[in-house]
Design a protein around this motif. Structure first.
Motif, PDB file in Angstrom:
ATOM      1  N   LEU A  48       0.828  -1.203   0.000  1.00  0.00           N
ATOM      2  CA  LEU A  48       0.000   0.000   0.000  1.00  0.00           C
ATOM      3  C   LEU A  48       0.867   1.260   0.000  1.00  0.00           C
ATOM      4  O   LEU A  48       0.635   2.186  -0.784  1.00  0.00           O
ATOM      5  N   LEU A  49       1.858   1.299   0.864  1.00  0.00           N
ATOM      6  CA  LEU A  49       2.728   2.477   0.947  1.00  0.00           C
ATOM      7  C   LEU A  49       3.503   2.684  -0.353  1.00  0.00           C
ATOM      8  O   LEU A  49       3.677   3.820  -0.799  1.00  0.00           O
ATOM      9  N   ALA A  50       3.932   1.598  -0.987  1.00  0.00           N
ATOM     10  CA  ALA A  50       4.637   1.718  -2.264  1.00  0.00           C
ATOM     11  C   ALA A  50       3.716   2.285  -3.342  1.00  0.00           C
ATOM     12  O   ALA A  50       4.136   3.113  -4.158  1.00  0.00           O
ATOM     13  N   ARG A  51       2.438   1.860  -3.333  1.00  0.00           N
ATOM     14  CA  ARG A  51       1.476   2.403  -4.308  1.00  0.00           C
ATOM     15  C   ARG A  51       1.222   3.885  -4.044  1.00  0.00           C
ATOM     16  O   ARG A  51       1.145   4.680  -4.970  1.00  0.00           O
ATOM     17  N   ILE A  52       1.085   4.253  -2.780  1.00  0.00           N
ATOM     18  CA  ILE A  52       0.800   5.650  -2.432  1.00  0.00           C
ATOM     19  C   ILE A  52       1.971   6.560  -2.801  1.00  0.00           C
ATOM     20  O   ILE A  52       1.777   7.619  -3.398  1.00  0.00           O
ATOM     21  N   PHE A  53       3.183   6.154  -2.442  1.00  0.00           N
ATOM     22  CA  PHE A  53       4.341   7.025  -2.620  1.00  0.00           C
ATOM     23  C   PHE A  53       5.122   6.762  -3.904  1.00  0.00           C
ATOM     24  O   PHE A  53       6.071   7.482  -4.212  1.00  0.00           O
ATOM     25  N   GLY A  54       4.747   5.724  -4.648  1.00  0.00           N
ATOM     26  CA  GLY A  54       5.411   5.446  -5.920  1.00  0.00           C
ATOM     27  C   GLY A  54       6.799   4.865  -5.777  1.00  0.00           C
ATOM     28  O   GLY A  54       7.581   4.862  -6.728  1.00  0.00           O
ATOM     29  N   ARG A  55       7.131   4.368  -4.587  1.00  0.00           N
ATOM     30  CA  ARG A  55       8.448   3.769  -4.330  1.00  0.00           C
ATOM     31  C   ARG A  55       8.375   2.982  -3.028  1.00  0.00           C
ATOM     32  O   ARG A  55       7.436   3.142  -2.247  1.00  0.00           O
ATOM     33  N   GLU A  56       9.369   2.150  -2.799  1.00  0.00           N
ATOM     34  CA  GLU A  56       9.447   1.435  -1.533  1.00  0.00           C
ATOM     35  C   GLU A  56       9.679   2.439  -0.404  1.00  0.00           C
ATOM     36  O   GLU A  56      10.447   3.389  -0.563  1.00  0.00           O
ATOM     37  N   VAL A  57       9.016   2.228   0.712  1.00  0.00           N
ATOM     38  CA  VAL A  57       9.178   3.100   1.877  1.00  0.00           C
ATOM     39  C   VAL A  57      10.204   2.465   2.815  1.00  0.00           C
ATOM     40  O   VAL A  57      10.240   1.241   2.983  1.00  0.00           O
ATOM     41  N   CYS A  58      11.043   3.287   3.414  1.00  0.00           N
ATOM     42  CA  CYS A  58      12.079   2.828   4.333  1.00  0.00           C
ATOM     43  C   CYS A  58      11.479   1.989   5.459  1.00  0.00           C
ATOM     44  O   CYS A  58      10.494   2.378   6.080  1.00  0.00           O
ATOM     45  N   HIS A  59      12.085   0.823   5.710  1.00  0.00           N
ATOM     46  CA  HIS A  59      11.684  -0.017   6.841  1.00  0.00           C
ATOM     47  C   HIS A  59      12.915  -0.275   7.686  1.00  0.00           C
ATOM     48  O   HIS A  59      13.951  -0.708   7.189  1.00  0.00           O
ATOM     49  N   THR A  60      12.812   0.002   8.983  1.00  0.00           N
ATOM     50  CA  THR A  60      13.962  -0.098   9.891  1.00  0.00           C
ATOM     51  C   THR A  60      14.166  -1.489  10.464  1.00  0.00           C
ATOM     52  O   THR A  60      15.101  -1.710  11.216  1.00  0.00           O
ATOM     53  N   GLY A  61      13.297  -2.417  10.128  1.00  0.00           N
ATOM     54  CA  GLY A  61      13.313  -3.736  10.760  1.00  0.00           C
ATOM     55  C   GLY A  61      12.161  -3.863  11.741  1.00  0.00           C
ATOM     56  O   GLY A  61      11.726  -4.961  12.071  1.00  0.00           O
ATOM     57  N   LYS A  62      11.648  -2.729  12.213  1.00  0.00           N
ATOM     58  CA  LYS A  62      10.488  -2.695  13.103  1.00  0.00           C
ATOM     59  C   LYS A  62       9.394  -1.779  12.583  1.00  0.00           C
ATOM     60  O   LYS A  62       8.226  -2.002  12.846  1.00  0.00           O
ATOM     61  N   ASN A  63       9.786  -0.715  11.877  1.00  0.00           N
ATOM     62  CA  ASN A  63       8.838   0.326  11.486  1.00  0.00           C
ATOM     63  C   ASN A  63       9.042   0.777  10.045  1.00  0.00           C
ATOM     64  O   ASN A  63      10.174   0.827   9.564  1.00  0.00           O
TER      65      ASN A  63
END
Length: 173
Positions: A26-41
């Motif tokens: 969902l976040l990738a569709r909204i922002f047009g790219r992969e969103v940073c994931h810290t391992g928890k968030n």
């Protein structure tokens, strides 16, 4: 999720949690790219999104805005499903959400009714941390009450609304 710092939005999802993949997509569709994931968030650096979300307060103050509650049943179902992926659980045939906000509990009960289900809200004092079935831990921060919204899929408690032309008297049931 929360909105720490001046321009960040954080959505907590562990890679093994049920919501990780749907939220990532969902976040990738909204922002047009992969969103940073810290391992928890998932961490989103958008000041405008942060500033919008701040109005909903801290966990115990959160609520569903009227804009969302006024959406169609189809849109509300999408909202409900993603909310369950974040703060909810599936336990056999039962489905529910846990929140520390009484207003959010009431709003979620309203959303459940608008998508055609019955939902009961139970309040309990939070004296211990809650461990979800997928291993996530909801901390009993400040020992606030916890509200559990349990969805009922039984047809005996569901209802629907429709308009019927009627010309006559109406009495109190």
């Amino acid at each position: 999720g929360c909105a720490p710092g001046p321009d960040q939005v954080v959505i907590s999802q562990m890679p093994q949690s049920k919501g990780f993949r749907p939220y990532r997509e969902l976040l990738a569709r909204i922002f047009g790219r992969e969103v940073c994931h810290t391992g928890k968030n998932f961490v989103i650096g958008r000041r405008s999104l942060h500033d919008y979300l701040v109005q909903f307060g801290h966990a115990h103050e959160k609520f569903v805005p009227e804009l969302v509650k006024d959406m169609s049943a189809r849109q509300l179902r999408i909202f409900w499903d993603f909310y369950v992926l974040g703060d909810g659980y599936h336990d056999g045939n039962r489905e529910g959400i846990v929140t520390s906000s009484s207003r959010m509990a009431d709003d979620l009960q309203e959303v459940a009714q608008k998508i055609g289900f019955s939902a009961a809200v139970r309040c309990s004092e939070s004296v211990t941390d809650t461990v979800m079935s997928d291993g996530r831990v909801i901390l009993a921060a400040n020992k606030r009450p916890q509200y559990t919204i349990r969805l009922s899929r039984t047809t005996s408690r569901t209802w629907s609304v429709r308009r019927i032309d009627y010309d006559g008297e109406v009495f109190c049931v």
